[in-house]
Motif scaffolding. Structure first.
Motif, short mmCIF file in Angstrom:
data_model
loop_
_atom_site.label_atom_id
_atom_site.label_comp_id
_atom_site.label_asym_id
_atom_site.label_seq_id
_atom_site.Cartn_x
_atom_site.Cartn_y
_atom_site.Cartn_z
N VAL A 478 0.95 -1.26 -0.10
CA VAL A 478 -0.09 0.10 0.04
C VAL A 478 0.70 1.45 0.21
CG1 VAL A 478 -2.00 -0.83 1.04
CG2 VAL A 478 -0.26 -0.20 2.60
N PHE A 479 0.40 2.38 -0.32
CA PHE A 479 0.89 3.48 -0.41
C PHE A 479 0.69 4.16 0.99
CE2 PHE A 479 -0.33 4.24 -4.80
CZ PHE A 479 0.67 3.96 -5.32
N VAL A 480 1.93 4.88 1.72
CA VAL A 480 1.69 5.60 3.06
C VAL A 480 1.57 6.94 2.49
CG1 VAL A 480 2.69 5.69 5.13
CG2 VAL A 480 2.99 3.73 4.07
N MET A 481 0.65 7.45 3.18
CA MET A 481 0.65 9.10 2.61
C MET A 481 1.14 9.83 3.72
SD MET A 481 -1.77 7.48 0.91
CE MET A 481 -2.22 7.40 -0.76
N PRO A 483 1.82 13.45 6.04
CA PRO A 483 0.89 14.64 6.39
C PRO A 483 0.91 15.73 5.33
CG PRO A 483 2.68 14.24 8.11
CD PRO A 483 2.78 13.15 7.20
N LYS A 484 1.94 15.64 4.55
CA LYS A 484 2.18 16.89 3.82
C LYS A 484 1.89 16.52 1.98
CE LYS A 484 4.99 20.06 6.21
NZ LYS A 484 6.23 20.40 6.25
N TYR A 485 1.41 15.14 2.06
CA TYR A 485 1.20 14.58 0.58
C TYR A 485 0.06 15.32 -0.10
CZ TYR A 485 -0.34 11.41 -2.89
OH TYR A 485 -0.57 10.72 -4.13
N ASP A 486 0.35 15.75 -1.34
CA ASP A 486 -0.70 16.19 -2.22
C ASP A 486 -0.97 15.13 -3.20
OD1 ASP A 486 -2.29 17.83 -3.61
OD2 ASP A 486 -0.36 19.29 -4.28
N PRO A 487 -2.53 14.95 -3.04
CA PRO A 487 -2.80 13.79 -4.30
C PRO A 487 -2.70 14.41 -5.62
CG PRO A 487 -4.55 14.65 -2.72
CD PRO A 487 -3.36 15.37 -2.20
N ALA A 488 -2.88 15.71 -5.66
CA ALA A 488 -2.83 16.05 -7.17
C ALA A 488 -1.51 15.86 -7.78
CB ALA A 488 -3.27 17.46 -7.21
N GLN A 489 -0.57 16.04 -6.99
CA GLN A 489 0.95 15.98 -7.33
C GLN A 489 1.04 14.18 -7.90
OE1 GLN A 489 3.65 17.02 -4.57
NE2 GLN A 489 5.28 17.61 -5.98
N GLY A 490 0.67 13.57 -6.67
CA GLY A 490 0.76 11.98 -6.70
C GLY A 490 0.29 11.45 -7.91
N LEU A 491 -1.02 11.76 -8.14
CA LEU A 491 -1.77 11.46 -9.29
C LEU A 491 -0.92 11.70 -10.62
CD1 LEU A 491 -5.38 12.33 -8.18
CD2 LEU A 491 -4.79 10.09 -8.96
N ARG A 492 -0.36 12.60 -10.56
CA ARG A 492 0.25 12.98 -11.98
C ARG A 492 1.63 11.95 -12.22
NH1 ARG A 492 2.28 18.29 -10.83
NH2 ARG A 492 0.15 18.81 -9.93
N MET A 493 1.94 11.48 -11.00
CA MET A 493 3.46 10.84 -10.86
C MET A 493 3.07 9.36 -10.78
SD MET A 493 5.62 13.51 -9.03
CE MET A 493 7.25 12.89 -9.40
N ALA A 548 -0.79 7.21 10.25
CA ALA A 548 -0.64 7.37 8.90
C ALA A 548 -1.82 7.09 8.26
CB ALA A 548 0.81 6.37 8.54
N THR A 549 -2.14 7.26 6.97
CA THR A 549 -2.99 6.91 6.08
C THR A 549 -2.26 6.23 5.03
OG1 THR A 549 -3.77 9.32 6.36
CG2 THR A 549 -4.91 8.20 4.74
N LEU A 550 -3.04 5.03 4.95
CA LEU A 550 -2.59 4.16 3.95
C LEU A 550 -3.74 3.79 2.89
CD1 LEU A 550 -1.55 1.12 6.18
CD2 LEU A 550 -0.24 3.14 5.75
N SER A 551 -3.28 3.64 1.63
CA SER A 551 -4.35 3.22 0.48
C SER A 551 -3.56 2.84 -0.42
CB SER A 551 -4.86 4.75 0.22
OG SER A 551 -5.69 4.19 -0.79
N THR A 552 -4.66 2.03 -1.50
CA THR A 552 -3.93 1.60 -2.78
C THR A 552 -4.02 2.68 -3.73
OG1 THR A 552 -6.08 0.49 -3.07
CG2 THR A 552 -4.19 -1.05 -2.20
N SER A 553 -4.71 3.86 -3.44
CA SER A 553 -4.97 4.66 -4.53
C SER A 553 -4.24 5.86 -4.13
CB SER A 553 -6.55 4.89 -4.51
OG SER A 553 -6.75 6.30 -5.18
N PRO A 554 -3.23 6.41 -5.16
CA PRO A 554 -2.55 7.48 -5.18
C PRO A 554 -3.51 8.77 -4.53
CG PRO A 554 -2.46 6.83 -7.25
CD PRO A 554 -3.22 5.78 -6.59
N ALA A 555 -5.02 8.57 -4.95
CA ALA A 555 -5.67 9.88 -4.77
C ALA A 555 -6.19 10.25 -3.71
CB ALA A 555 -7.08 9.84 -5.81
#
Ligand code: GTP
Ligand code: MG
Length: 1080
Positions: A478-481, A483-493, A548-555
């Motif tokens: 899983v992804f570990v997000m 606290p400063k993670y920006d989904p907009a940025q992540g989604l692009r990459m 932490a927040t964990l997810s399989t989606s970078p969004a």
């Protein structure tokens, strides 16, 4: 597992509609763990005879010894077809961060209130926490046996008492609700206004434009019936957890409807309230109170319980007991009925008649929401980090909201998990390392101990988490997000989870090595956990620090941070007994930091390793953990390091003996600043300082801020930080999309500051604020009073939102930004550590009244380009003429080169702003601020605790004694209604608080035990640098004035600890001492 089979729990986990995630919340000692015991016993995990005595969820040794819970722990129980994931939480303020970690994972909460003590400070705090996290509470009024046995109330009195408690609790939720509605309404109005502006409607047409402020509007149409606790709603249980009984009025309604032939629904409506039974008319009538009749609740409910207690405990009337047992249909074992302690028999009867676990579990399943009932409001709040609006998040992110709402366990559903804390378990206790259970397992256990040392010592971290969507499988990536993670940025990459992630900031990838079912002291291994459940996850310690927040989606954006109520305030420096063990200590402290939600570990400038904790009890627990689990070495801890703040005040009007002061004091103060050729002090307190290379001169004055302003700034630290971030973003050419709420709050902050900063001295001050400090959001202000120097105000970003007005100012700002920044940096440094004992400043305003720059080397170059301009500016922009002229001569400027910063902007391009000059400017500003500070009467500020002490009249005097000795101040004393207890509210300096709770407990033989909560900073009235100056003072205090000066004592203590110079005489009269001994 001998009790509920693991398979059954696994099956229950799959049906989220029947899952309840809940925590037990209350003030300390109101009976959370005892109640949890009864619930645990109902599943056969512990024997019901031990329920209440074992405190099964208090698994730590120190929890058992001290009798208080120190961490939150979870257990999964089943009741009928329901799976209940229950989390017990601590009630002591020091551990309130553990409450936050528990509340985040739940959908509902059981709030317990002690029937004698009523609503206590922590009860309010937990209700607020539940409210903030949007979870629904139910109420248990516990310890009703104390009303019977201790207070000896009659059933009628007890009823009145219970009504009052219910009122108190509802008053707390009511006030939370009202503030929420008003806030919502403000947001709505704002939106409407925005729409209106867009739609160009004439403002005069709409009725809202009349200046009538209806403060209650909106309250009537909001539905708050769900909110209040009321027995007839079925969300209140009356209980005595220790005696094992508890009931909701549903139960009695059913019992009596059969007996009396009244419909259960009617009874349900009338059992609680002002109703009575008219035996003749066989009717239930209203107005029991007015007619002096027994209310139904007393007659049909309480009287039964009262008479049972009377028969069993007070009178021990065997016959009557027999009769009662017959009518209740209860059978007890002979050993219980013959037991010498009547309480044993009582709880045997009660736990069959009205088992508390049934009442509570039924209420929980009936009234608390399931994971499927997550409201969209709550989801949006969880996902809207910081100042962002939910609607400004990327579309894919917004779509995830449906995943939350559906709580689906399909394979296609994205996995969303939140980890609220990390806790440590012995590797031995992990199920995969355990031998098969039973006798053979235990026997095999012995030779196992011979295993290599390291393996045995190993401990691992397990994450305390909940699945919000999807199915979590063992070994899943899983992804570990961060606290400063920006989904907009992540989604692009990135698109999918893989081991080789492109370097996205604040995003990592991790494997969930193992999954556990949390069963209190034990863990059970699981292969997969479906959505909506609480679980433990192993293998995350490398990528997750505390939460932490964990997810399989970078969004997915990171969830909003937990809200912690306690401020960590108690610091100690720690060192190992043997210096060679330093690396172990460092490792241990790192582990402790990870394992405790609230403890902070840091290395001070002095190289000391410092541990910051929430209070004395928390500190003790952290030290024990460090010694026994994390570092496993002998350590020594310094005395607690007490924080202070430094401030300036207005010159006092009277001296120490209350005599009117003339001008003398002022003179004495001012002489503390020594003038030199670069430093000049004006009698009014203006300090002018020139940099060593004589290229810049600054003039600074320190002004005390009004107390309310300091308070406001302190309370708005987060907002100010957001403002600062927005300003920063703007400077870098980005925009930060702030929510309407944040913008609103900032506008309110600004207007409140404007209201508070009134008077000639503060004219336009709010718009002239240059920066806040220290750390850019502290409670001190840098004010731009340089005449002619225009810089964009800190509120600039608000104006941008209101419409792009100041396009021009922007360009100018960026040109002078670099030196502007040096001034701000100097101010930040000055406010971070003051001249008294290098502690941060508070409530000080530094007004920069002069700022000259002079660049002789660049002059020639500049002249050729902008000669005309600079001349014209010279004329228009200058300080008060006389003084300016004098200064120019003193600093030896080339004729006519008195440039103000705005004028120097051309030079900025030429001078390397990061070179030595900006450094000199920073240092000059810092020094000027410090000297300006010293030119005013300085004071220390002490951190204060508030405490609420409950004590009986006999020990009241002693409580006052202890408070007085420790410089405490009593704010309020009142008698608790219906009891003989007094409630004393007092404030006490943190510096005097160590051992306070213990001392109070000892002096009152355990009758009073206070909890200390950090409340505010308070100016210590005595002046640390005070020496007698007036004649009266000489008379009163003597020449040396050696009576204790509290502020001086504190200040010297801090200075000594920091290795600063302390002015004191060790030997006062050397020659006299010599004559003391033998010669006599
Ligand atoms: N008389 C009486 N005492 C009770 C009852 N329930 C709990 N107690 C006592 O209250 C004390 C505190 O109980 P706990 O269950 O440890 O309280 P807690 O709320 O878990 O306390 P913390 O976890 O430290 O906040 C214990 O001594 C219990 O025996 C009750 O119904 N009646
Ligand atoms: Mg407890």
């Amino acid at each position: 597992m001998g009790y509920t089979s693991l398979d059954k729990i696994k099956a229950l986990q799959k049906n989220p509609a029947n899952v309840r995630n809940l925590c037990i919340l209350a003030h300390v000692d109101h009976g959370k763990t005892t109640l949890a015991d009864s619930l645990v016993a109902s599943n056969g995990i512990i024997s019901s005879r031990l329920a209440g005595k074992l405190r099964y969820l208090d698994s730590r040794e120190d929890e058992q010894i001290r009798g208080i819970t120190m961490k939150s722990s979870a257990i999964s129980l089943h009741y009928k077809d329901y799976l209940i994931n229950l989390i017990d939480s601590p009630g002591h303020v020091d551990f309130s961060s553990e409450v936050s970690t528990a509340v985040r994972l739940c959908d509902g909460a059981i709030v317990i209130v002690d029937a004698v003590e009523g609503v206590c400070p922590q009860t309010q705090a937990v209700l607020r926490q539940a409210w903030l996290e949007n979870i629904r509470p139910v109420l248990v009024i516990n310890k009703i046996d104390r009303l019977i046995m201790e207070l000896k109330l009659t059933s009628q009195e007890a009823y009145t008492h219970l009504q009052k408690i219910l009122e108190q609790v509802n008053a707390v939720t009511g006030s939370l609700f009202t503030s929420k509605v008003l806030e919502d309404r403000a947001v709505k109005e704002e939106r409407a206004e925005e729409d209106k502006e867009e739609g160009d409607i004439e403002p005069a047409e709409c009725p809202g434009s009349e200046q009538v402020y209806d403060w209650s509007a909106g309250l009537e149409d909001s539905d708050d019936s769900q909110l209040y606790f009321s027995p007839d709603q079925g969300n209140v249980v009356f209980a005595s957890a220790i005696d094992g009984w508890g009931f909701s009025i549903q139960q009695f309604a059913q019992i009596h409807s059969q007996r009396m032939g009244i419909r259960a629904e009617v009874l349900l409506k009338t059992l609680w309230g002002d109703f009575y039974l008219n035996a003749k008319a066989k009717k239930i009538m209203k107005g029991a109170h007015a007619k002096g009749k027994k209310p139904l609740f007393v007659q049909l409910v309480l009287d039964n319980i009262w008479s049972l207690y009377d028969a069993v405990v007070t009178r021990r009337d065997k016959e009557k007991i027999e009769k009662m047992m017959m009518s209740l249909g209860v059978k007890v074992m002979t050993r219980d009925s013959r037991h010498s302690d009547p309480k044993v028999l009582l709880s045997a009867i009660c736990s069959q008649w009205l088992p508390v676990s049934q009442a509570v579990l039924f209420m929980v399943c009936d009234k608390l929401p399931s994971p499927l009932d997550m409201t969209s409001e709550r989801i949006e709040r969880l996902m809207s980090v910081g100042a962002r609006r939910f609607h400004s998040l990327p579309l894919q992110t917004q779509e995830l909201k449906t995943a939350f709402m559906q709580c689906s366990s399909d394979d296609t559903a994205p996995v969303i998990v939140f980890v609220s804390k990390m806790f440590m378990v012995d590797a031995k206790a992990l199920p995969q390392n355990k031998q098969s259970e039973g006798v053979s397992g235990q026997m095999q256990g012995l030779p196992l101990k011979a295993k290599p040392e390291e393996e045995e010592e190993k401990e691992t971290f397990v994450a305390f988490a909940r699945v919000y969507s999807g199915v979590v499988r063992r070994g899943q990536k899983v992804f570990v997000m961060g606290p400063k993670y920006d989904p907009a940025q992540g989604l692009r990459m990135v698109r999918i989870v893989s081991a080789c992630l492109p370097p996205v900031p604040h995003l990592a990838c991790c494997t969930m090595d193992s999954l556990y079912l949390l069963m209190g002291r034990e863990l059970e291994e699981l292969e997969e956990v479906p959505s909506g459940n609480v679980l433990g996850i192993g293998g995350l310690e490398e990528c997750v620090l505390k939460s932490a927040t964990l997810s399989t989606s970078p969004a997915l954006p990171p969830f909003i941070p937990l809200n912690f109520e306690a401020t960590p305030i108690v610091r100690v420096a720690i060192e190992p007994k043997h210096p060679s063990e330093m690396p172990k200590l460092v490792r241990g402290m790192r582990l402790l930091n990870q394992a405790d939600p609230c403890a902070e570990v840091l290395i001070q400038e002095t190289g000391e390793h410092v541990l910051v904790t929430a209070g004395e009890v928390h500190l003790q627990r952290c030290l024990d953990d460090l010694r026994e689990r994390f570092a496993k070495i002998e350590i020594s801890a310094s005395k607690p390091i007490i924080p202070f703040r430094e401030t300036v005040i207005r010159p006092p009007k009277v001296d120490m003996v209350n005599e009117d002061l003339g001008k003398q004091q002022k003179v004495a103060v001012i002489h503390q600043v020594k003038e030199s050729d670069t430093l000049h002090l004006d009698p009014s307190g203006l300090v002018t300082l020139t940099t060593p290379n004589r290229q810049a001169t600054v003039g600074v004055r320190a002004i005390p801020l009004p107390e309310e302003v300091t308070l406001l700034l302190e309370g708005s630290a987060d907002l100010i930080r957001t403002l600062e971030q927005a300003g920063q973003a703007q400077r870098e050419g980005r925009t930060l999309d702030m929510s309407t709420w944040t913008l609103d709050a900032l506008m309110v902050l600004k207007s409140r500051l404007e209201v508070l900063l009134q008077g000639r001295k503060w004219r336009n001050a709010v718009d002239r604020i240059w920066a806040f400090g220290p750390r850019r959001y502290g409670p001190n202000i840098l004010l731009n009073s340089v005449e002619g120097y225009q810089r964009p105000s800190v509120w600039h970003c608000l104006e941008r939102e209101k419409g792009e007005k100041e396009g021009g100012a922007k360009a100018e700002a960026s040109a002078i930004r670099d030196f502007d920044n040096s001034v701000v940096s100097g101010f930040q440094l000055a406010t971070l550590s003051g001249p008294m004992c290098e502690e941060p400043l508070m409530g000080v305003c530094f007004s920069v009244e002069r700022w000259d720059m002079n660049f002789p080397t660049q002059r020639t170059h500049l002249d050729s380009v902008t000669e005309e301009d600079s001349n014209s500016l010279d004329a228009s922009v200058s300080e008060s003429p006389g003084e300016a002229a004098g200064q120019q001569e003193a600093s030896g400027k080339a004729g006519g080169a008195g440039e103000t910063p705005s004028q120097a902007e051309g030079a900025v391009v030429l001078v390397d702003c990061y070179g030595p000059f900006s450094g000199q400017l920073i240092a000059a500003v810092k020094e000027a601020c410090r000297h300006a500070f010293q030119a005013k009467p300085q004071r220390l500020m002490a951190a204060m605790y508030t405490c609420e002490i409950m004590a009986t009249a006999e020990v009241l005097g002693r409580v006052y004694g202890v408070l007085g000795k420790r410089e405490g101040r009593v704010l309020q004393e009142e008698m608790k209604e219906g009891t003989e207890m007094f409630i004393i509210k007092a404030v006490l300096p943190v510096a005097e608080s160590f051992g306070f709770a213990d001392e109070i407990r000892k002096r009152t033989s355990g009758l009073a035990s206070p909890q200390l909560v950090f409340s505010h900073w308070e100016v210590i009235s005595s002046d640390p640098s005070w020496v007698p100056t007036t004649e009266e003072e000489y008379l009163h205090f003597g020449e040396k004035a050696d009576s204790a000066n509290q502020a001086l004592k504190y200040m010297n203590g801090v200075r000594r600890r920091k290795g600063l110079y302390v002015e004191e005489k060790i030997v006062e009269h050397g020659e006299k001492q010599r004559t003391l001994s033998k010669n006599k």
